[in-house]
Design a protein around this motif. Structure first.
Motif, PDB file in Angstrom:
ATOM      1  N   GLY A 110       0.792  -1.224   0.000  1.00 36.37           N
ATOM      2  CA  GLY A 110       0.000   0.000   0.000  1.00 36.37           C
ATOM      3  C   GLY A 110       0.823   1.272   0.000  1.00 36.37           C
ATOM      4  O   GLY A 110       0.268   2.368   0.068  1.00 36.37           O
ATOM      5  N   ALA A 111       2.142   1.145  -0.084  1.00 35.84           N
ATOM      6  CA  ALA A 111       3.025   2.323  -0.053  1.00 35.84           C
ATOM      7  C   ALA A 111       2.918   3.097  -1.362  1.00 35.84           C
ATOM      8  O   ALA A 111       3.265   2.590  -2.421  1.00 35.84           O
ATOM      9  CB  ALA A 111       4.467   1.891   0.180  1.00 35.84           C
ATOM     10  N   LEU A 112       2.454   4.320  -1.279  1.00 31.76           N
ATOM     11  CA  LEU A 112       2.298   5.144  -2.479  1.00 31.76           C
ATOM     12  C   LEU A 112       3.626   5.714  -2.972  1.00 31.76           C
ATOM     13  O   LEU A 112       3.731   6.135  -4.119  1.00 31.76           O
ATOM     14  CB  LEU A 112       1.304   6.279  -2.214  1.00 31.76           C
ATOM     15  N   ALA A 113       4.629   5.723  -2.133  1.00 37.93           N
ATOM     16  CA  ALA A 113       5.948   6.219  -2.539  1.00 37.93           C
ATOM     17  C   ALA A 113       6.680   5.203  -3.415  1.00 37.93           C
ATOM     18  O   ALA A 113       7.647   5.551  -4.084  1.00 37.93           O
ATOM     19  CB  ALA A 113       6.786   6.549  -1.315  1.00 37.93           C
ATOM     20  N   ARG A 125       6.728  -7.966 -16.395  1.00 34.69           N
ATOM     21  CA  ARG A 125       6.296  -7.022 -15.361  1.00 34.69           C
ATOM     22  C   ARG A 125       5.661  -5.818 -16.054  1.00 34.69           C
ATOM     23  O   ARG A 125       6.240  -5.242 -16.960  1.00 34.69           O
ATOM     24  CB  ARG A 125       7.493  -6.583 -14.524  1.00 34.69           C
ATOM     25  N   VAL A 126       4.470  -5.463 -15.610  1.00 38.24           N
ATOM     26  CA  VAL A 126       3.753  -4.298 -16.124  1.00 38.24           C
ATOM     27  C   VAL A 126       3.658  -3.301 -14.975  1.00 38.24           C
ATOM     28  O   VAL A 126       3.138  -3.626 -13.898  1.00 38.24           O
ATOM     29  CB  VAL A 126       2.331  -4.680 -16.614  1.00 38.24           C
ATOM     30  N   TRP A 127       4.158  -2.110 -15.194  1.00 38.79           N
ATOM     31  CA  TRP A 127       4.161  -1.086 -14.149  1.00 38.79           C
ATOM     32  C   TRP A 127       2.836  -0.343 -14.118  1.00 38.79           C
ATOM     33  O   TRP A 127       2.288   0.026 -15.154  1.00 38.79           O
ATOM     34  CB  TRP A 127       5.298  -0.091 -14.378  1.00 38.79           C
ATOM     35  N   VAL A 128       2.334  -0.113 -12.911  1.00 33.24           N
ATOM     36  CA  VAL A 128       1.139   0.717 -12.724  1.00 33.24           C
ATOM     37  C   VAL A 128       1.576   2.160 -12.959  1.00 33.24           C
ATOM     38  O   VAL A 128       2.617   2.582 -12.458  1.00 33.24           O
ATOM     39  CB  VAL A 128       0.574   0.547 -11.297  1.00 33.24           C
ATOM     40  N   ALA A 182      -4.160   5.254  -3.677  1.00 35.86           N
ATOM     41  CA  ALA A 182      -4.188   3.789  -3.644  1.00 35.86           C
ATOM     42  C   ALA A 182      -5.441   3.272  -4.349  1.00 35.86           C
ATOM     43  O   ALA A 182      -5.395   2.255  -5.042  1.00 35.86           O
ATOM     44  CB  ALA A 182      -4.141   3.294  -2.205  1.00 35.86           C
ATOM     45  N   LYS A 183      -6.545   3.979  -4.185  1.00 38.27           N
ATOM     46  CA  LYS A 183      -7.806   3.559  -4.817  1.00 38.27           C
ATOM     47  C   LYS A 183      -7.673   3.568  -6.338  1.00 38.27           C
ATOM     48  O   LYS A 183      -8.099   2.624  -7.009  1.00 38.27           O
ATOM     49  CB  LYS A 183      -8.938   4.489  -4.377  1.00 38.27           C
ATOM     50  N   GLU A 184      -7.068   4.629  -6.912  1.00 37.43           N
ATOM     51  CA  GLU A 184      -6.871   4.720  -8.366  1.00 37.43           C
ATOM     52  C   GLU A 184      -5.947   3.601  -8.862  1.00 37.43           C
ATOM     53  O   GLU A 184      -6.226   2.957  -9.875  1.00 37.43           O
ATOM     54  CB  GLU A 184      -6.246   6.065  -8.746  1.00 37.43           C
ATOM     55  N   GLY A 228      -4.987  -1.463 -11.519  1.00 34.27           N
ATOM     56  CA  GLY A 228      -4.292  -2.742 -11.413  1.00 34.27           C
ATOM     57  C   GLY A 228      -5.230  -3.929 -11.487  1.00 34.27           C
ATOM     58  O   GLY A 228      -4.949  -4.921 -12.154  1.00 34.27           O
ATOM     59  N   THR A 229      -6.362  -3.832 -10.815  1.00 38.31           N
ATOM     60  CA  THR A 229      -7.337  -4.920 -10.823  1.00 38.31           C
ATOM     61  C   THR A 229      -7.883  -5.156 -12.226  1.00 38.31           C
ATOM     62  O   THR A 229      -8.018  -6.301 -12.668  1.00 38.31           O
ATOM     63  CB  THR A 229      -8.497  -4.605  -9.848  1.00 38.31           C
ATOM     64  N   ASN A 230      -8.175  -4.068 -12.944  1.00 43.35           N
ATOM     65  CA  ASN A 230      -8.664  -4.195 -14.319  1.00 43.35           C
ATOM     66  C   ASN A 230      -7.611  -4.816 -15.232  1.00 43.35           C
ATOM     67  O   ASN A 230      -7.906  -5.677 -16.062  1.00 43.35           O
ATOM     68  CB  ASN A 230      -9.101  -2.836 -14.874  1.00 43.35           C
TER      69      ASN A 230
END
Length: 105
Positions: free
Chosen positions: A30-33, A54-57, A64-66, A71-73
């Motif tokens: 969950g770390a946004l950094a 590996r696919v980067w978000v 985190a919600k975005e 990521g889920t999609n």
């Protein structure tokens, strides 16, 4: 086993078919950094072995919600392809010796 009931260990489509490891989102706790990413593996027909990908978000997603929604999609999309038999085929590489050669194409 994930919460969706899908076993993410190595799967075989058939005895001779492509192998794969389903995609999973790594949210770095969950770390946004940190950069979030999706890992998966698919069969490489040329190398005759599993190849990691590996696919980067996207870093432009700040909450985190975005990131989790994107990521889920993307995980669902990748897993759909893997379950349909997606695998890596031959890579086509063009070797360019110098810029002049590239401009004359």
């Amino acid at each position: 086993m994930t919460d969706t009931g899908i076993d993410t260990k190595l799967k075989l489509l058939s005895n001779s078919g492509p192998k794969y490891v389903l995609a999973a989102l790594n949210d770095r706790g969950g770390a946004l950094a940190e950069r979030w990413y999706i890992d998966f593996q698919a069969w490489d027909a040329v190398a005759k072995k599993l190849r990691k990908k590996r696919v980067w978000v996207p870093a432009k997603l700040k909450t985190a919600k975005e990131r989790r929604k994107w990521g889920t999609n993307k995980v669902a999309e990748i897993n759909k392809y893997l379950l349909e038999g997606f695998h890596f085929k031959a890579r086509h590489r063009v070797q360019v010796r110098n810029r002049h050669q590239l401009q004359n194409r």
